[in-house]
Scaffold this active site. Structure first.
Site, short mmCIF file in Angstrom:
data_model
loop_
_atom_site.label_atom_id
_atom_site.label_comp_id
_atom_site.label_asym_id
_atom_site.label_seq_id
_atom_site.Cartn_x
_atom_site.Cartn_y
_atom_site.Cartn_z
N SER A 147 0.82 -1.22 0.00
CA SER A 147 0.00 0.00 0.00
C SER A 147 0.85 1.27 0.00
CB SER A 147 -0.93 0.00 1.21
OG SER A 147 -0.19 -0.18 2.39
N ASP A 387 -2.14 6.03 12.25
CA ASP A 387 -1.39 5.29 11.24
C ASP A 387 -0.12 6.08 10.93
OD1 ASP A 387 -0.32 4.33 8.88
OD2 ASP A 387 -2.25 4.10 7.85
N HIS A 390 1.55 5.01 6.62
CA HIS A 390 1.16 5.60 5.33
C HIS A 390 1.34 7.12 5.36
CE1 HIS A 390 -0.98 1.67 5.40
NE2 HIS A 390 -0.47 1.65 4.18
#
Ligand SMILES: *[C@@H]1O[C@H](CO)[C@@H](O)[C@H](O)[C@H]1NC(C)=O
Ligand SMILES: *[C@@H]1O[C@H](CO)[C@@H](O)[C@H](O)[C@H]1NC(C)=O
Ligand SMILES: *[C@@H]1O[C@H](CO)[C@@H](O)[C@H](O)[C@H]1NC(C)=O
Ligand SMILES: *[C@@H]1O[C@H](CO)[C@@H](O)[C@H](O)[C@H]1NC(C)=O
Ligand SMILES: *[C@@H]1O[C@H](CO)[C@@H](O)[C@H](O)[C@H]1NC(C)=O
Ligand SMILES: *[C@@H]1O[C@H](CO)[C@@H](O)[C@H](O)[C@H]1NC(C)=O
Ligand SMILES: *[C@@H]1O[C@H](CO)[C@@H](O)[C@H](O)[C@H]1NC(C)=O
Length: 416
Positions: A147, A387, A390
């Site tokens: 990702s 998070d 990312h």
């Protein structure tokens, strides 16, 4: 057992403390030689959109577009530049997934968009979307990885899409791929989900979890058939390996599952990948890049001793030297050695250090978890839900692409 594990953790930091956030929602360089020596390259030729279909428009690579052979573009600093940055606005790029649109998701500060990566010894060329599209004419460019790599793919699409008129561009989702098509250039920018590069039980585009990993260290053909003939391949794989210092994998017999030391497993996977490259890549017409690991900012005590948080509420880059323990130098070395041994040239873009400074640029609580934006309650609990893996877009992956672009310009004579 306890002490063994904590000792071990100094070497391999598990980079997913709680959960895997990244449920994937899949949801030439026909470069005509400019004919000018670079010393004369102030002669500027206007190039435009391709007209009349197959018309090839020459690309003029100016001397200021070429990074100096001796310049290490990966060393430098982030400089404040709210005049030229961001290179695109979140709301003007319709191809961004919710995971990266931090501003829209409620992030209150916006400084993270205004930093420009400035190498110490030279300038990066200014990113020119049309020049990139001309380089990609009749070509395919593919980002392969997890990702984080998808973030880089989206960044690249956003960097170029604004110069393409409506109706001449499209994004298709064909799991495990995403394909952005720039019709007038017959060019595609693609993304392929393969978190371990080699095959694994996590290869489904959306139904995967980092908790159950089973990697086939010697299998790559099912992925590789989708990579064949791609003109520019950009690989990346790191964070999925690092969940735990040991990983279940097969090698040789598909039925013989064993626990492997991650460093050993990573090395074997890269060997499989290297063999695939050597028998499938034509170095005269294809170009391969490998992105070094994208750093995480999970433990604030690493840059703010005494604290006990993470990247949440960080608004400024780290000043001065910094390297987080999440970026494993042993894995870096394995990658380095694998590329040394390869018979074809693979350019490693060592973006780890420059990204290490950017504790401010992660999605934090302004992103998704399991495909859904965080709830208000989850947002109020950044310790469990931020998070710090990312990145927001626009942001750090744009700088990675500026460097990738610089390398493509630098190498353009090698393409046909
Ligand atoms: C850009 O940054 C400077 C310096 O911090 C500030 O004075 C100025 O108001 C900013 N401009 C915009 C448009 O945000
Ligand atoms: C479009 O690009 C592909 C390679 O990506 C090439 O095979 C094909 O011939 C090109 N089509 C035209 C019409 O040039
Ligand atoms: C996801 O994969 C697992 C294991 O392969 C399977 O049991 C499950 O039904 C799948 N879930 C969905 C929603 O497809
Ligand atoms: C490997 O798989 C076995 C059986 O599913 C499991 O008990 C073990 O925890 C796994 N090991 C790792 C490192 O994930
Ligand atoms: C894992 O491999 C590394 C590098 O070869 C080695 O230093 C380490 O001791 C190994 N760990 C275990 C538990 O085997
Ligand atoms: C974020 O940090 C600022 C100081 O930098 C502080 O005033 C503020 O309370 C913090 N916000 C939260 C929600 O922790
Ligand atoms: C990448 O950069 C880091 C930081 O400058 C350095 O420690 C590392 O050795 C580099 N990796 C390779 C393979 O050159």
């Amino acid at each position: 057992m306890q002490s063994f594990k904590s000792l071990f953790d100094l070497r391999i930091q598990p980079v997913f403390p709680i959960v895997m956030y990244s449920f994937l929602i899949l949801g030439t360089v026909r470069l005509v030689l400019d004919g000018f020596k670079s010393s004369q390259s102030h002669v500027f030729k206007v190039y435009g959109r391709p007209q009349g279909g197959k018309n090839k428009v020459p690309i003029v690579v100016l001397s200021r577009d070429r990074i100096d052979e001796k310049c290490n573009v990966f060393e430098g600093t982030w400089v404040w530049d709210n005049v030229s940055y961001p290179l695109y606005e979140e709301e003007n790029c319709p191809y961004l997934v919710k995971q990266t649109t931090c501003h829209k998701n409620g992030r209150p500060d916006s400084f993270y968009k205004n930093w420009r990566w400035q190498p110490g010894g030279c300038n990066l060329p200014r990113f020119d979307p049309l020049k990139l599209l001309h380089m990609l004419r009749d070509k395919r460019m593919m980002f392969i990885g997890d990702s984080l790599q998808r973030g880089q793919f989206e960044s690249m699409v956003c960097l170029v899409q604004s110069v393409i008129p409506e109706g001449k561009k499209s994004l298709q989702r064909i799991p495990p791929m995403k394909i952005f098509n720039a019709e007038e250039f017959n060019a595609t920018i693609e993304y392929y989900w393969a978190p371990f590069i080699v095959e694994s039980i996590s290869d489904h585009a959306t139904n995967h979890t980092v908790h159950q990993r089973m990697v086939s260290l010697d299998s790559i053909a099912n992925h590789g058939k989708h990579w064949q003939g791609v003109d520019i391949l950009v690989f990346e794989s790191y964070v999925w390996w690092m969940h735990n210092p040991m990983i279940n994998a097969t090698y040789g017999s598909p039925h013989n599952v064993q626990e492997y030391n991650v460093t050993t497993a990573y090395k074997l996977a890269l060997e499989t990948w290297a063999n695939w490259l050597e028998s499938n890549i034509n170095p005269l017409t294809q170009k391969v890049f490998f992105m070094s690991m994208s750093p995480t900012h999970l433990w604030s005590w690493e840059w703010k001793p005494g604290s006990d948080e993470n990247c949440f509420n960080e608004s400024y880059p780290i000043q001065g030297s910094y390297w987080g323990t999440g970026s494993n130098l042993e894995i870096m070395k394995i990658l380095h050695d694998a590329l040394q041994e390869l018979k074809i040239d693979v350019t490693m873009l060592n973006i780890t250090q420059l990204s290490e400074y950017r504790k401010d640029a992660h999605t934090s609580v302004y992103g998704e978890r399991k495909g859904k934006l965080l709830t208000k309650e989850q947002r109020a609990n950044p310790k469990s839900f931020a998070d710090c893996i990312h990145w927001c877009l626009p942001g750090v992956p744009d700088a990675w692409n500026e460097i990738l672009y610089a390398y493509m310009l630098k190498d353009y004579r090698n393409f046909s």
